[in-house]
Design an enzyme around this catalytic site. Structure first.
Site, PDB file in Angstrom:
ATOM      1  N   GLU A 230       0.819  -1.216   0.000  1.00  0.00           N
ATOM      2  CA  GLU A 230       0.000   0.000   0.000  1.00  0.00           C
ATOM      3  C   GLU A 230       0.853   1.267   0.000  1.00  0.00           C
ATOM      4  OE1 GLU A 230      -0.784  -2.681   1.728  1.00  0.00           O
ATOM      5  OE2 GLU A 230      -2.850  -3.158   1.202  1.00  0.00           O
TER       6      GLU A 230
ATOM      7  N   HIS B 178     -11.426  -5.170   9.640  1.00  0.00           N
ATOM      8  CA  HIS B 178     -12.051  -5.154   8.317  1.00  0.00           C
ATOM      9  C   HIS B 178     -13.383  -4.403   8.335  1.00  0.00           C
ATOM     10  CE1 HIS B 178      -9.111  -8.302   7.730  1.00  0.00           C
ATOM     11  NE2 HIS B 178      -9.438  -8.446   6.467  1.00  0.00           N
TER      12      HIS B 178
END
Lengths: 333, 333
Positions: B61, B137
């Protein structure tokens, strides 16, 4: 194509960088200037990087050799190096709008390098014959960001050269306490990137390595890692004590690319002590005059105030490229 | 004329429209190619635009958000998909230090017209599987980005806004954090105007007019607030629902006009309460509409504990029950 520089031309560049860096470092240690991460003994890398790129290539500078890069690229004169040290010049791009491509280091080690990956990717997508050189230190090389960047550069074969200024110590942490790898160039194999180690104490070897690397990457050779072996002759920054022993510091000072090149030139007969003294005098006069000018200009600066009266719209314009939102037009705090 | 679409179809459609309109628009991410992204938001885009418009990256990322920054500086308009908003945490330096500050720090020389797509949150819609996908999440981090000047932050709550705000984000010259509520991907279905439907950044929407109390709701909580308004209408209570849609720059005026009318305010979002964006809205109302308030401002948000996996998430996330209780408390004051 960049014109090849003679040893004497390289010498003039590293010497000017040295004299400016020496003065800024002294003024910082004396307390006149704020804390400074000295670039002493890192001039060879900055000059090699700055001299090996074309106008449209991109260099991401590090805080040590960055000034030398700008000097070699023709971006900053010796006088301007001093003014920059005094914080009197605007950002690099503002100094040369539309000019030579420079990317900043962000102040968070390694965090700047992904931007360089993106610029290299833009060259690849647009099929431009340009290269990006990202310069950072051995300390930064342990950051995860740089691992990700080397891996991405390898798999996408980007026109990106990683230059690691390895001066053997990251603030107070020695290289031997940072990595079990024998050299930082060894890491290249893990990314499928060719890597070499170069003696940064030899300004001509450093210059030759950089020009060869740029030529190779420009002709489609993909990314490379160049580890420049350097030493740090003083503390990490002027306000932080050095943890090294006197012996370690004096050993570090023995490695001096400027003195080495001077000796080589004199021994080969292309230069002599008299010419050298007169060049040092010429450069020192420029430095002295620039310091006087900078002091005068600083004295005349109006210090910023904290009255909190910046209008909201002005603050928006400082932070954003997009138009000021209607709600902020004419609004106070 | 309009077309019925789900929230995720609207996001996909916005990509296609903008990538067709402007060839500098790129899609970047992990698994965004032939697979079409982790959730399928970019299905078919790779087939349509190919590997030079859809750039796939390894699981890095930091590396690929930073690459997007470099591409944006060079004039591309990348849409950077993060698989789940939670995963941006490993790359926050890129967002907070580089992306948000590049324009200000370079004195406006470098612009970063990038969109960072962050699929966040749990399913609170009342349809299908309810709850979250566990503590790492299901999170809602929008407040962090609102606290990093230079970024624009938007959060669509329905398919039409999802399309219109994404198109506006792509066209913005600022970096835009696009908070997409992944619990709504396939549960939120609505009419999306045909043609070039752009929702202007910085404009809130009054999702439902009312006169007794204002509920400022964000993301998935807008639908919940509308359900609440339907329920309370049966008792003769008139609830106004305001959806900020853009958090930075916040359309303060629409919120203040509503609060001045109703005199009562509840703010609801899926993010944790402490330090959440609701606190900012409460502060704005306290500063600018204090005299209009007939009751204390209350927040209905996720409790300050990690979000459990599965149905247990509903114990700590806001929902119709907790919002109803909060609104009744403020009405009863």
């Amino acid at each position: 194509m960049t014109k090849a520089l003679s040893p004497l031309e390289i010498y003039r560049l590293v010497l000017a960088s040295r004299l400016s860096e020496q003065r800024i470092t002294e003024l910082s240690k004396a307390g006149e200037l704020p804390g400074h991460h000295s670039g002493l003994n890192h001039e060879s890398v900055g000059i090699a990087v700055g001299s090996s790129v074309d106008f449209d290539d991109c260099v991401q500078t590090s805080y040590r050799s960055g000034a030398a890069v700008m000097h070699a690229r023709g971006g900053l004169t010796l006088r301007e190096l001093i003014l920059q040290g005094f914080g009197l010049l605007p950002g690099i791009r503002a100094q040369h709008p539309g000019g030579a491509r420079i990317l900043r280091s962000t102040g968070i080690l390694g965090g700047q390098v992904p931007t360089a990956v993106g610029v290299a990717l833009s060259y690849q997508l647009r099929r431009k014959p340009n290269v990006v050189i990202s310069v950072f230190g051995d300390g930064a090389s342990n950051e995860g960001a740089i691992h990700e960047c080397m891996n991405i550069a390898g798999v996408k074969r980007l026109p990106l050269i990683f230059v690691v200024e390895n001066n053997g110590i990251a603030l107070s942490t020695r290289g031997s306490d940072s990595t079990a790898a024998k050299t930082l160039a060894d890491r290249g194999a893990g990314y499928g990137i060719p890597a070499v180690t170069v003696d940064g104490g030899d300004a001509m070897a450093t210059y030759a390595a950089m020009t060869a690397a740029v030529a190779r990457t420009r002709s489609g050779g993909g990314p490379q890692i160049i580890e420049m072996k350097l030493t740090r002759p003083g503390e990490h920054a002027s306000v932080i004590p050095d943890v090294r022993s006197e012996q370690e510091v004096s050993d570090a000072r023995l490695v001096d690319a400027v003195a080495n090149l001077r000796n080589t030139l004199i021994n080969s007969g292309t230069w002599d002590a008299e010419s050298d003294a007169s060049l040092i005098k010429e450069f020192t006069e420029i430095v002295d005059a620039a310091v006087d000018e900078a002091r005068q200009r600083k004295a005349n600066l109006k210090p910023p105030t904290d009255d909190g009266l910046l209008p909201e719209a002005q603050v928006w314009r400082m932070a954003h490229a997009s138009d000021v939102p209607a709600a902020l037009q004419g609004a106070s705090r | 004329m309009s077309t019925k679409m789900s929230y995720i179809e609207a996001i996909r459609e916005a990509h296609i429209q903008e990538m067709q309109r402007d060839e500098s628009v790129l899609l970047m991410g992990i698994d965004v190619g032939p697979l079409g992204g982790l959730f399928g938001a970019t299905t078919g885009i790779f087939d349509k635009f190919g590997s030079e418009r859809v750039l796939e990256f390894p699981i890095s990322e930091t590396g690929y958000i930073g690459s997007g920054i470099g591409l944006a500086i060079e004039g591309f308009r990348p849409i950077i998909e993060i698989q789940m908003a939670d995963f941006v945490t490993v790359a926050l330096d890129q967002v907070m230090t580089v992306m948000s500050k590049e324009y200000a720090v370079t004195g406006g020389a470098n612009r970063v017209p990038a969109v960072l797509r962050l699929p966040f949150g749990a399913n609170l819609t009342g349809q299908g599987y309810m709850g979250g996908a566990g503590p790492a999440h299901s999170q809602s981090h929008e407040a962090w980005f609102c606290h990093s000047p230079g970024l624009v932050v938007v959060m669509p709550s329905n398919p039409a806004d999802a399309l219109g705000l994404l198109k506006a984000a792509v066209r913005s010259d600022d970096p835009v954090v696009y908070m997409e509520q992944k619990g709504m991907y396939r549960t939120s279905i609505g009419d999306v105007p045909d043609g070039d439907h752009v929702v202007e950044i910085g404009q809130a929407a009054v999702a439902r007019e009312g006169s007794d109390i204002t509920v400022v709701a964000m993301g998935a909580m807008v639908q919940v607030a509308l359900q609440l308004a339907d329920n309370l209408a049966l008792e003769g209570i008139s609830v106004e629902v305001v959806d900020p849609r853009t958090l930075v720059p916040l359309d303060e005026e629409t919120i203040l006009v509503s609060v001045r009318k109703t005199g009562r305010l509840v703010i609801t979002h899926e993010a944790h309460r402490t330090g959440g964006f609701g606190a900012e809205i409460a502060a704005v109302v306290a500063e600018k509409a204090h005299g209009s308030l007939q009751a204390p401002v209350k927040r209905c948000a996720a409790r300050d504990v990690a979000i459990p996996a599965g149905d247990a998430a509903l114990r700590v996330l806001p929902g119709l029950g907790s919002l109803t209780t909060t609104v009744r408390e403020v009405l009863a004051f």
